[in-house]
Design an enzyme around this catalytic site. Structure first.
Site, PDB file in Angstrom:
ATOM      1  N   GLU A  21      -9.504 -11.053  -7.581  1.00 60.30           N
ATOM      2  CA  GLU A  21      -8.618  -9.396  -7.673  1.00 60.30           C
ATOM      3  C   GLU A  21      -7.330  -9.331  -8.335  1.00 60.30           C
ATOM      4  OE1 GLU A  21     -10.021  -8.677  -2.631  1.00 60.30           O
ATOM      5  OE2 GLU A  21      -7.766  -9.391  -3.708  1.00 60.30           O
ATOM      6  N   TYR A  26     -12.405  -2.535  -3.966  1.00 58.48           N
ATOM      7  CA  TYR A  26     -12.745  -2.399  -2.476  1.00 58.48           C
ATOM      8  C   TYR A  26     -14.081  -2.330  -3.456  1.00 58.48           C
ATOM      9  CZ  TYR A  26      -8.218  -2.537   0.648  1.00 58.48           C
ATOM     10  OH  TYR A  26      -6.969  -2.859   0.311  1.00 58.48           O
ATOM     11  N   LYS A  83       1.021  -0.795  -0.340  1.00 56.87           N
ATOM     12  CA  LYS A  83       0.087  -0.333   0.040  1.00 56.87           C
ATOM     13  C   LYS A  83       1.129   1.073  -0.249  1.00 56.87           C
ATOM     14  CE  LYS A  83      -3.847  -2.291   2.276  1.00 56.87           C
ATOM     15  NZ  LYS A  83      -5.771  -1.991   3.129  1.00 56.87           N
ATOM     16  N   ASN A 117      -2.174   0.146   6.887  1.00 56.68           N
ATOM     17  CA  ASN A 117      -1.635  -0.854   7.673  1.00 56.68           C
ATOM     18  C   ASN A 117      -1.008  -1.629   6.492  1.00 56.68           C
ATOM     19  OD1 ASN A 117      -3.045  -1.485   4.844  1.00 56.68           O
ATOM     20  ND2 ASN A 117      -5.034  -2.632   7.273  1.00 56.68           N
ATOM     21  N   HIS A 148      -1.733  -5.405   1.576  1.00 53.71           N
ATOM     22  CA  HIS A 148      -3.153  -6.047   1.458  1.00 53.71           C
ATOM     23  C   HIS A 148      -3.382  -7.240   0.605  1.00 53.71           C
ATOM     24  CE1 HIS A 148      -7.455  -7.213  -0.849  1.00 53.71           C
ATOM     25  NE2 HIS A 148      -6.383  -7.665  -1.426  1.00 53.71           N
TER      26      HIS A 148
HETATM   27  P1  RTP Z   1      -6.957  -5.867   3.024  1.00 49.09           P
HETATM   28  O1  RTP Z   1      -8.201  -6.142   2.521  1.00 49.09           O
HETATM   29  O2  RTP Z   1      -6.218  -4.753   2.586  1.00 49.09           O
HETATM   30  O3  RTP Z   1      -5.609  -6.931   3.039  1.00 49.09           O
HETATM   31  O4  RTP Z   1      -7.363  -5.648   4.552  1.00 49.09           O
HETATM   32  P2  RTP Z   1      -7.836  -7.375   5.185  1.00 49.09           P
HETATM   33  O5  RTP Z   1      -8.396  -8.003   4.494  1.00 49.09           O
HETATM   34  O6  RTP Z   1      -7.580  -7.661   6.665  1.00 49.09           O
HETATM   35  O7  RTP Z   1      -8.645  -6.337   6.040  1.00 49.09           O
HETATM   36  P3  RTP Z   1     -10.917  -5.612   5.310  1.00 49.09           P
HETATM   37  O8  RTP Z   1     -11.623  -5.756   6.201  1.00 49.09           O
HETATM   38  O9  RTP Z   1     -10.956  -6.384   4.121  1.00 49.09           O
HETATM   39  O10 RTP Z   1     -10.244  -4.024   5.467  1.00 49.09           O
HETATM   40  C1  RTP Z   1      -9.863  -3.758   3.675  1.00 49.09           C
HETATM   41  C2  RTP Z   1      -9.393  -2.627   4.588  1.00 49.09           C
HETATM   42  O11 RTP Z   1      -9.751  -1.731   5.467  1.00 49.09           O
HETATM   43  C3  RTP Z   1      -9.414  -0.631   5.895  1.00 49.09           C
HETATM   44  N1  RTP Z   1      -9.842  -0.859   7.579  1.00 49.09           N
HETATM   45  N2  RTP Z   1     -10.718   0.233   8.443  1.00 49.09           N
HETATM   46  N3  RTP Z   1     -11.493   1.692  10.321  1.00 49.09           N
HETATM   47  C4  RTP Z   1     -11.987   0.711  10.082  1.00 49.09           C
HETATM   48  O12 RTP Z   1     -12.665   0.022  10.941  1.00 49.09           O
HETATM   49  C5  RTP Z   1     -11.300  -0.762   9.207  1.00 49.09           C
HETATM   50  N4  RTP Z   1     -11.594  -1.880   9.254  1.00 49.09           N
HETATM   51  C6  RTP Z   1     -11.206  -2.081   7.784  1.00 49.09           C
HETATM   52  C7  RTP Z   1      -8.114  -1.299   6.510  1.00 49.09           C
HETATM   53  O13 RTP Z   1      -6.954  -1.075   6.238  1.00 49.09           O
HETATM   54  C8  RTP Z   1      -7.769  -2.599   5.681  1.00 49.09           C
HETATM   55  O14 RTP Z   1      -6.835  -3.227   5.498  1.00 49.09           O
HETATM   56 MG    MG Z   2      -9.552  -7.786   2.988  1.00 49.92          MG
END
Ligand code: RTP
Ligand code: MG
Length: 141
Positions: A128, A51, A11, A114, A117
């Site tokens: 994807e 997304y 990212k 973070n 991804h």
């Molecule tokens: P990613 O898709 O980026 O690999 O991350 P992830 O699966 O660990 O998390 P996901 O639930 O898919 O959420 C995508 C991205 O959205 C942001 N996020 N912010 N503020 C919040 O509560 C929140 N929750 C998620 C994070 O940057 C996350 O990587």
């Molecule tokens: Mg995710």
């Protein structure tokens, strides 16, 4: 064990911190091969499309804003159980909860920025990968 492919994105925060090589090194040490890669500054539209699954979530706008704020490094990783293996290397979504030694624990500080991804299922990985790469751009070996 299954040979899988997954989509990984370094990212904007991690690209700006100049740690692409350190993150690639973790993939390689874990036995994941980089079989395609491109650096790209996503438009808002491209980030929204990627997304789209999160469209209704409260953090959607912030996520799209952040993902289009600077260049990202996008790669396809191939290896045994690549989807789960990459998620293990990444650590928890919130870097503050990520296990020591994971990418997010070591290179990120906030849940919004973070570092990486990774696809969360084999089905989403296929979608994807196709979003960013044509089949002729994949170089398995
Ligand atoms: P990613 O898709 O980026 O690999 O991350 P992830 O699966 O660990 O998390 P996901 O639930 O898919 O959420 C995508 C991205 O959205 C942001 N996020 N912010 N503020 C919040 O509560 C929140 N929750 C998620 C994070 O940057 C996350 O990587
Ligand atoms: Mg995710």
């Amino acid at each position: 064990m299954a040979l899988e492919r997954t989509l990984s994105i370094i990212k904007p925060d991690a690209v700006a911190r100049n740690v692409i090589g350190e993150i690639y090194s973790r993939f390689e040490k874990a036995g994941l091969k980089i079989i395609a890669a491109k650096m790209k500054h996503l438009s808002r539209k491209e980030a929204e499309g990627f997304y789209a699954i999160h469209r209704e979530r409260p953090f959607f706008n912030a996520l799209v804003e952040f993902m289009s704020s600077g260049p990202v490094m996008i790669q396809v990783l191939e290896g045994e159980n690549a989807v789960a293996r990459n998620r293990e290397l990444m650590g928890a979504t919130n870097p503050k909860e990520a296990a020591p030694g994971t990418i997010r624990a070591d290179f990120a500080e906030t849940i919004d920025a973070n570092a990486v991804h990774g696809s969360d299922s084999l089905e989403n990985a296929a979608i994807e990968i196709a979003y960013f790469f044509s089949t002729t751009e994949l170089c398995p070996r």
